[in-house]
Scaffold this motif. Structure first.
Motif, PDB file in Angstrom:
ATOM      1  N   VAL A   1       0.842  -1.197   0.000  1.00 24.86           N
ATOM      2  CA  VAL A   1       0.000   0.000   0.000  1.00 24.86           C
ATOM      3  C   VAL A   1       0.881   1.253   0.000  1.00 24.86           C
ATOM      4  N   ASP A   2       0.249   2.379  -0.311  1.00 25.79           N
ATOM      5  CA  ASP A   2       0.958   3.648  -0.257  1.00 25.79           C
ATOM      6  C   ASP A   2       0.802   4.279   1.132  1.00 25.79           C
ATOM      7  N   ALA A   3       1.241   5.521   1.260  1.00 20.99           N
ATOM      8  CA  ALA A   3       1.243   6.166   2.571  1.00 20.99           C
ATOM      9  C   ALA A   3      -0.150   6.350   3.152  1.00 20.99           C
ATOM     10  N   GLU A   4      -1.171   6.391   2.268  1.00 21.44           N
ATOM     11  CA  GLU A   4      -2.556   6.533   2.736  1.00 21.44           C
ATOM     12  C   GLU A   4      -3.263   5.196   2.919  1.00 21.44           C
ATOM     13  N   GLY A   5      -2.551   4.110   2.681  1.00 22.91           N
ATOM     14  CA  GLY A   5      -3.157   2.788   2.803  1.00 22.91           C
ATOM     15  C   GLY A   5      -3.885   2.326   1.568  1.00 22.91           C
ATOM     16  N   ALA A   6      -3.782   3.062   0.472  1.00 22.88           N
ATOM     17  CA  ALA A   6      -4.422   2.676  -0.784  1.00 22.88           C
ATOM     18  C   ALA A   6      -3.557   1.641  -1.496  1.00 22.88           C
ATOM     19  N   PRO A   7      -4.160   0.764  -2.305  1.00 19.28           N
ATOM     20  CA  PRO A   7      -3.385  -0.237  -3.035  1.00 19.28           C
ATOM     21  C   PRO A   7      -2.309   0.404  -3.898  1.00 19.28           C
ATOM     22  N   ASP A   8      -1.106  -0.162  -3.866  1.00 20.28           N
ATOM     23  CA  ASP A   8       0.023   0.381  -4.623  1.00 20.28           C
ATOM     24  C   ASP A   8       0.491  -0.653  -5.634  1.00 20.28           C
ATOM     25  N   ALA A   9      -0.162  -0.668  -6.784  1.00 15.57           N
ATOM     26  CA  ALA A   9       0.177  -1.624  -7.834  1.00 15.57           C
ATOM     27  C   ALA A   9       1.540  -1.333  -8.442  1.00 15.57           C
ATOM     28  N   ALA A  10       1.894  -0.064  -8.563  1.00 15.02           N
ATOM     29  CA  ALA A  10       3.186   0.290  -9.165  1.00 15.02           C
ATOM     30  C   ALA A  10       4.342  -0.227  -8.310  1.00 15.02           C
ATOM     31  N   LEU A  11       4.250  -0.052  -7.003  1.00 16.42           N
ATOM     32  CA  LEU A  11       5.276  -0.581  -6.109  1.00 16.42           C
ATOM     33  C   LEU A  11       5.366  -2.097  -6.236  1.00 16.42           C
ATOM     34  N   THR A  12       4.222  -2.744  -6.281  1.00 14.92           N
ATOM     35  CA  THR A  12       4.183  -4.201  -6.395  1.00 14.92           C
ATOM     36  C   THR A  12       4.918  -4.663  -7.640  1.00 14.92           C
ATOM     37  N   GLN A  13       4.685  -4.005  -8.759  1.00 12.44           N
ATOM     38  CA  GLN A  13       5.354  -4.391 -10.000  1.00 12.44           C
ATOM     39  C   GLN A  13       6.861  -4.173  -9.918  1.00 12.44           C
ATOM     40  N   ARG A  14       7.298  -3.094  -9.280  1.00 12.40           N
ATOM     41  CA  ARG A  14       8.736  -2.851  -9.135  1.00 12.40           C
ATOM     42  C   ARG A  14       9.395  -3.942  -8.293  1.00 12.40           C
ATOM     43  N   VAL A  15       8.739  -4.310  -7.220  1.00  9.54           N
ATOM     44  CA  VAL A  15       9.292  -5.340  -6.337  1.00  9.54           C
ATOM     45  C   VAL A  15       9.399  -6.666  -7.055  1.00  9.54           C
TER      46      VAL A  15
ATOM     47  N   TYR B   1      -6.764  -5.189  -7.169  1.00  7.81           N
ATOM     48  CA  TYR B   1      -6.117  -3.900  -7.416  1.00  7.81           C
ATOM     49  C   TYR B   1      -4.669  -4.056  -7.876  1.00  7.81           C
ATOM     50  N   GLY B   2      -4.224  -5.305  -8.097  1.00  9.02           N
ATOM     51  CA  GLY B   2      -2.889  -5.551  -8.599  1.00  9.02           C
ATOM     52  C   GLY B   2      -1.776  -5.229  -7.619  1.00  9.02           C
ATOM     53  N   ASN B   3      -2.064  -5.251  -6.324  1.00  4.84           N
ATOM     54  CA  ASN B   3      -1.081  -4.816  -5.331  1.00  4.84           C
ATOM     55  C   ASN B   3      -0.698  -5.904  -4.340  1.00  4.84           C
ATOM     56  N   VAL B   4      -0.878  -7.162  -4.725  1.00  5.21           N
ATOM     57  CA  VAL B   4      -0.590  -8.265  -3.816  1.00  5.21           C
ATOM     58  C   VAL B   4       0.493  -9.152  -4.430  1.00  5.21           C
ATOM     59  N   VAL B   5       1.541  -9.395  -3.662  1.00  2.00           N
ATOM     60  CA  VAL B   5       2.554 -10.381  -4.026  1.00  2.00           C
ATOM     61  C   VAL B   5       2.102 -11.713  -3.449  1.00  2.00           C
ATOM     62  N   ARG B   6       2.026 -12.720  -4.304  1.00  2.00           N
ATOM     63  CA  ARG B   6       1.574 -14.026  -3.800  1.00  2.00           C
ATOM     64  C   ARG B   6       2.695 -15.054  -3.877  1.00  2.00           C
ATOM     65  N   LEU B   7       2.790 -15.862  -2.844  1.00  3.72           N
ATOM     66  CA  LEU B   7       3.800 -16.905  -2.743  1.00  3.72           C
ATOM     67  C   LEU B   7       3.117 -18.263  -2.783  1.00  3.72           C
ATOM     68  N   LEU B   8       3.512 -19.069  -3.760  1.00  2.00           N
ATOM     69  CA  LEU B   8       2.946 -20.405  -3.954  1.00  2.00           C
ATOM     70  C   LEU B   8       4.069 -21.411  -4.205  1.00  2.00           C
ATOM     71  N   PRO B   9       5.009 -21.551  -3.286  1.00  2.00           N
ATOM     72  CA  PRO B   9       6.127 -22.457  -3.558  1.00  2.00           C
ATOM     73  C   PRO B   9       5.666 -23.912  -3.639  1.00  2.00           C
ATOM     74  N   PRO B  10       6.412 -24.738  -4.374  1.00  2.00           N
ATOM     75  CA  PRO B  10       6.135 -26.172  -4.282  1.00  2.00           C
ATOM     76  C   PRO B  10       6.265 -26.617  -2.824  1.00  2.00           C
ATOM     77  N   LEU B  11       5.470 -27.577  -2.437  1.00  2.00           N
ATOM     78  CA  LEU B  11       5.535 -28.047  -1.056  1.00  2.00           C
ATOM     79  C   LEU B  11       6.832 -28.801  -0.791  1.00  2.00           C
ATOM     80  N   THR B  12       7.564 -29.107  -1.845  1.00  2.00           N
ATOM     81  CA  THR B  12       8.837 -29.808  -1.734  1.00  2.00           C
ATOM     82  C   THR B  12      10.032 -28.862  -1.647  1.00  2.00           C
ATOM     83  N   ILE B  13       9.812 -27.562  -1.574  1.00  2.00           N
ATOM     84  CA  ILE B  13      10.926 -26.614  -1.548  1.00  2.00           C
ATOM     85  C   ILE B  13      11.719 -26.771  -0.251  1.00  2.00           C
TER      86      ILE B  13
END
Length: 459
Positions: free
Chosen positions: A397-411, A428-440
């Motif tokens: 999110v940004d400083a106001e707590g709004a979704p920050d899609a641009a930051l997400t894409q940079r990361v 809102y395109g602002n969530v990084v999701r982690l779905l590793p194989p269970l064998t990692i």
């Protein structure tokens, strides 16, 4: 075109995860070129000349080998896999039992069509799913090819069984890309834009999104039921369909009591409750099915992704009286329950159980949530950390707590460049999701989190 494996890459490495499972590829991050490398760039040019741009890619790298928690690309870069092909390879790529089962089956026969001359493997998969899915009631299972196809067939079953036509899906939902499942899906771009009109008699209700709505499960449930009863009408409603943890919508875990209350309301009103477990099923959330976390028993369960170790297969399992409602020939398809996919599914289910991959998912959750919540305490851009098992989300999110899609894409772009496969999601395109194989291996997961958090710090 593909580089030959080195001696090190052909050796056996050992996983640092429950069960001490071996992998055929070294479980290391190794960058031999920039990402993407020259061979991947060449292949991307060929893709542009042969494949429509509407078929997108998250990373412009081409895979050559994969296993455990790594994907090795055509340039020899070994990438940490935090995506699992969108939660498909829960048992890891080319899992030994899956390889052996598919190799044996392909030597026997590849296809007869179950509707023409059936085969035992289809029946065996149905038996296993009838036993594994929540509830001890009598069940039946039908097999299909994709998650969207299974969702469509679950809706067909519910409409025939109830004699009603309306279906309710929820805000932030994702159920597929076919005409009906696009109607069920909430997000317009890229899934729905320009593709209408969509299938009729599909309605949307507000869901429980604790971080955004601040409601208890009971409050969110009352809000949803009020909208359904006034805008749809219970007497018209065949089914309610929901992901127990929403996937593409942002890995949203509903507040306690929301799913339980929704199931109870459906039972009271003769509405079929469909759990879309396409992404959440098969140990992904630290239970065989995410419905178990809430103690709910769906009428119909829709499955795909992690069901068959990477081969295309999906299923609808449900109460016998519902599944028997369509007439003879009303369910099926030429490729549904293909024998290779069925063989893979039986081996995949065996692997989940024998290698305690439910335990592995819980270990992944502990590592990931501990690291990410510690980072959240130091960085206000991390608005929320949530998830279950090996299905973890970071909402930026940004400083106001709004979704920050641009930051997400940079990361995410920075993590990709450092050899970590990581995905985004969220309405809102602002969530990084982690779905590793269970064998990692857990040390490899820690390294992937290091890269991700460094990318966030530098963004």
């Amino acid at each position: 075109m593909t580089t030959a494996p080195t001696a090190a890459e052909s050796s056996t490495a050992t996983a640092a995860t429950p069960g001490d499972r071996p992998h055929s590829l070294p479980q290391v991050r190794r960058l031999r070129t920039t990402v993407p490398g020259p061979i991947s760039l060449e292949l991307m040019e060929r893709k542009r000349s042969a494949v429509p741009t509407a078929v997108g890619t998250t990373m412009p790298v081409f895979a050559a080998r994969a296993g455990g928690g790594v994907v090795v690309d055509v340039d020899g870069n070994s990438l940490i896999d935090l995506g699992s092909g969108i939660a498909v390879t829960g048992v890891g790529n080319s899992a030994p039992r899956v390889v052996a089962a598919v190799t044996a089956q392909v030597a026997d026969f590849t296809h007869t069509c179950f509707m023409i001359t059936p085969y035992e493997e289809y029946v065996a998969v149905a038996e296993r799913l009838n036993a594994l899915t929540p509830g001890d009631h009598d069940k039946r299972t039908a097999l299909f090819n994709s998650g969207a196809e299974a969702v469509e067939n679950a809706i067909k079953v519910a409409r025939v069984a109830t004699g009603r036509t309306a279906v309710v899906a929820f805000d932030h939902a994702y159920h597929g890309r076919t005409s009906l499942t696009m109607a069920l899906t909430a997000k317009v771009k890229p899934y729905k834009h320009g593709f209408g009109p969509f299938s009729p008699e599909v309605y949307r209700a507000p869901t429980s999104y604790p971080y955004r709505d601040g409601l208890t499960g009971r409050q969110a449930l009352d809000r949803a039921i009020a909208q359904i009863t006034t805008q749809v009408g219970v007497e018209n409603l065949a089914a309610v369909i929901i992901e127990p943890v929403q996937g593409e919508g942002g890995f949203i875990v509903p507040a306690d009591g929301f799913l339980e209350g929704l199931v109870a309301w459906c039972r009271e009103n003769g509405v079929v409750f469909i759990a879309d477990e396409v992404q959440t099923g098969f140990a992904r959330t630290g239970a065989m099915f995410a419905s178990e976390h809430s103690g709910i028993v769906p009428d119909l369960v829709v499955m795909a992704k992690g069901i068959a170790g990477g081969l295309p297969l999906s299923a609808v399992t449900g109460r016998t009286e519902l599944m028997e409602a369509p007439g003879a020939g009303g369910l099926g398809g030429t490729y549904g329950g293909n024998p290779l996919a069925c063989a893979a599914a039986l081996a995949t289910i065996e692997t989940y159980e024998a290698d305690d991959l439910i335990g592995a998912a819980r270990a992944i959750e502990e590592v990931a949530l501990t690291r990410l919540r510690a980072a959240q305490a130091q960085d206000p851009r991390i608005g929320d950390v949530r998830g279950r098992g090996a299905m973890i989300a970071v909402e930026l999110v940004d400083a106001e707590g709004a979704p920050d899609a641009a930051l997400t894409q940079r990361v995410v772009k920075a993590a990709h460049a450092q050899g970590v496969i990581v995905l985004t999601c969220g309405t809102y395109g602002n969530v990084v999701r982690l779905l590793p194989p269970l064998t990692i291996p857990l040390d490899l997961l820690e390294e992937g989190l290091d890269v991700l958090l460094d990318a966030l710090a530098a963004a």
